[in-house]
Motif scaffolding. Structure first.
Motif, PDB file in Angstrom:
ATOM      1  N   TYR A   5     -18.025   2.518   2.970  1.00 22.41           N
ATOM      2  CA  TYR A   5     -16.911   3.124   2.260  1.00 22.41           C
ATOM      3  C   TYR A   5     -17.373   3.469   0.858  1.00 22.41           C
ATOM      4  O   TYR A   5     -17.865   2.591   0.145  1.00 22.41           O
ATOM      5  CB  TYR A   5     -15.773   2.084   2.209  1.00 22.41           C
ATOM      6  CG  TYR A   5     -14.555   2.463   1.430  1.00 22.41           C
ATOM      7  CD1 TYR A   5     -13.514   3.151   2.048  1.00 22.41           C
ATOM      8  CD2 TYR A   5     -14.445   2.131   0.089  1.00 22.41           C
ATOM      9  CE1 TYR A   5     -12.386   3.481   1.324  1.00 22.41           C
ATOM     10  CE2 TYR A   5     -13.319   2.457  -0.634  1.00 22.41           C
ATOM     11  CZ  TYR A   5     -12.290   3.138  -0.008  1.00 22.41           C
ATOM     12  OH  TYR A   5     -11.172   3.464  -0.723  1.00 22.41           O
ATOM     13  N   ASN A  21      -7.023  -3.017  -2.714  1.00 22.40           N
ATOM     14  CA  ASN A  21      -7.313  -2.378  -3.992  1.00 22.40           C
ATOM     15  C   ASN A  21      -6.399  -2.981  -5.036  1.00 22.40           C
ATOM     16  O   ASN A  21      -5.191  -3.132  -4.794  1.00 22.40           O
ATOM     17  CB  ASN A  21      -7.017  -0.875  -3.928  1.00 22.40           C
ATOM     18  CG  ASN A  21      -7.971  -0.117  -3.022  1.00 22.40           C
ATOM     19  OD1 ASN A  21      -9.179  -0.097  -3.267  1.00 22.40           O
ATOM     20  ND2 ASN A  21      -7.448   0.500  -1.971  1.00 22.40           N
ATOM     21  N   TYR A  49      -5.196  -2.032  -8.751  1.00 17.58           N
ATOM     22  CA  TYR A  49      -5.165  -1.063  -9.842  1.00 17.58           C
ATOM     23  C   TYR A  49      -4.625  -1.813 -11.053  1.00 17.58           C
ATOM     24  O   TYR A  49      -3.444  -2.169 -11.085  1.00 17.58           O
ATOM     25  CB  TYR A  49      -4.261   0.113  -9.470  1.00 17.58           C
ATOM     26  CG  TYR A  49      -4.693   0.842  -8.202  1.00 17.58           C
ATOM     27  CD1 TYR A  49      -5.518   1.957  -8.265  1.00 17.58           C
ATOM     28  CD2 TYR A  49      -4.281   0.400  -6.937  1.00 17.58           C
ATOM     29  CE1 TYR A  49      -5.920   2.624  -7.108  1.00 17.58           C
ATOM     30  CE2 TYR A  49      -4.685   1.056  -5.782  1.00 17.58           C
ATOM     31  CZ  TYR A  49      -5.503   2.170  -5.875  1.00 17.58           C
ATOM     32  OH  TYR A  49      -5.892   2.828  -4.737  1.00 17.58           O
ATOM     33  N   ARG A  69      -0.972  -2.912  -9.680  1.00 14.35           N
ATOM     34  CA  ARG A  69      -0.549  -2.569  -8.316  1.00 14.35           C
ATOM     35  C   ARG A  69      -1.622  -3.048  -7.344  1.00 14.35           C
ATOM     36  O   ARG A  69      -2.819  -2.859  -7.605  1.00 14.35           O
ATOM     37  CB  ARG A  69      -0.383  -1.062  -8.176  1.00 14.35           C
ATOM     38  CG  ARG A  69      -0.214  -0.584  -6.734  1.00 14.35           C
ATOM     39  CD  ARG A  69       0.044   0.911  -6.677  1.00 14.35           C
ATOM     40  NE  ARG A  69       0.290   1.362  -5.321  1.00 14.35           N
ATOM     41  CZ  ARG A  69      -0.636   1.919  -4.533  1.00 14.35           C
ATOM     42  NH1 ARG A  69      -1.867   2.104  -4.965  1.00 14.35           N
ATOM     43  NH2 ARG A  69      -0.324   2.290  -3.312  1.00 14.35           N
ATOM     44  N   ARG A  98      -7.169  -0.668   8.685  1.00 24.04           N
ATOM     45  CA  ARG A  98      -7.834   0.354   9.496  1.00 24.04           C
ATOM     46  C   ARG A  98      -8.398  -0.300  10.762  1.00 24.04           C
ATOM     47  O   ARG A  98      -8.580  -1.510  10.804  1.00 24.04           O
ATOM     48  CB  ARG A  98      -9.014   0.974   8.741  1.00 24.04           C
ATOM     49  CG  ARG A  98      -8.664   1.682   7.458  1.00 24.04           C
ATOM     50  CD  ARG A  98      -9.944   2.177   6.797  1.00 24.04           C
ATOM     51  NE  ARG A  98      -9.700   2.987   5.620  1.00 24.04           N
ATOM     52  CZ  ARG A  98      -9.418   2.505   4.416  1.00 24.04           C
ATOM     53  NH1 ARG A  98      -9.333   1.206   4.217  1.00 24.04           N
ATOM     54  NH2 ARG A  98      -9.223   3.319   3.391  1.00 24.04           N
TER      55      ARG A  98
HETATM   56  O1  LIG Z   1      -3.922   2.696  -3.081  1.00 26.81           O
HETATM   57  C1  LIG Z   1      -3.551   3.483  -2.208  1.00 26.81           C
HETATM   58  O2  LIG Z   1      -2.363   3.690  -1.967  1.00 26.81           O
HETATM   59  C2  LIG Z   1      -4.575   4.265  -1.418  1.00 26.81           C
HETATM   60  C3  LIG Z   1      -5.878   3.565  -1.169  1.00 26.81           C
HETATM   61  C4  LIG Z   1      -6.798   4.385  -0.334  1.00 26.81           C
HETATM   62  O3  LIG Z   1      -6.572   5.518  -0.046  1.00 26.81           O
HETATM   63  C5  LIG Z   1      -8.037   3.788   0.186  1.00 26.81           C
HETATM   64  O4  LIG Z   1      -8.363   2.651  -0.166  1.00 26.81           O
HETATM   65  O5  LIG Z   1      -8.723   4.465   0.971  1.00 26.81           O
END
Ligand SMILES: O=C(O)CCC(=O)C(=O)O
Ligand SMILES: [Mn+2]
Length: 190
Positions: A64, A99, A101, A180, A186
């Motif tokens: 990734y 993730n 943020y 966030r 996946r």
């Molecule tokens: O933070 C999000 O809403 C999208 C994250 C995303 O698209 C990813 O990690 O591939």
């Protein structure tokens, strides 16, 4: 209430604003914030503008943004979320990318989740927690742009041919926003 949306060229979206009830969303945010082994990864020579973590069934590998992730199993918390998301999305998942943020300067650029190991028409499901950030979808050919402010505790599922025709991302914002966390499930084919 779940909202179903057909987007150009066979993309399918499902959005459930109150997927997790408020107290459960608050608690999950706090737990993940404190207990996740967040990393500041470098992809293609540059640090990501966000922190990440990765969980997957043992034996799973996912490449990734130039980073290879190897699955080592799940925490009980995240297994439970996975089961709930699988039921809502009607699909099975074996991997999870988190993730974080940290503020409006953190972001993810426009991209597709179209890695070959996800198969032809992947279903990608994500839970959003914490600050509301704008999720942008941009059609590759027409540049049509859709924007969804993803609510705390919401679920967004992208399916159909979404990953062939639409880019998605979370842009930076100058608005003062808190942290966030996004959990993206996946299924990686072996
Ligand atoms: O933070 C999000 O809403 C999208 C994250 C995303 O698209 C990813 O990690 O591939
Ligand atoms: Mn993505």
């Amino acid at each position: 209430m779940a909202q179903h949306l057909a987007i150009l060229d066979g993309g399918l979206l499902l959005y459930e604003p109150e997927f997790l009830p408020r107290p459960a969303a608050d608690e999950l945010f706090q737990r993940l914030r404190e207990q996740t082994p967040w990393k500041h990864e470098i992809g293609r020579g540059r640090p990501f503008p966000r922190l990440t973590a990765w969980y997957a069934d043992a034996g799973t590998t996912y490449r990734y943004s130039g980073v290879a992730h190897h699955g080592e199993g799940w925490s009980p918390d995240l297994l439970l979320e996975r089961q709930q998301v699988e039921a809502a999305a009607g699909a099975a998942f074996n991997s999870l990318l988190l993730n974080l943020y940290r503020d409006g300067r953190d972001s993810i650029g426009l991209h597709t989740d179209a890695e070959p190991e996800l198969g032809q028409n992947p279903v990608v499901a994500s839970i959003s927690l914490g600050a509301v950030r704008e999720f942008v979808l941009k059609h590759i050919a027409t540049r049509e742009t859709l924007k969804y402010p993803l609510a705390h505790g919401s679920l967004l599922v992208m399916g159909g041919t979404s990953q062939h025709h639409w880019l998605h991302g979370v842009p930076k914002t100058k608005t003062v926003v808190g942290e966030r966390i996004n959990l993206t499930f996946r299924n990686i084919l072996r």
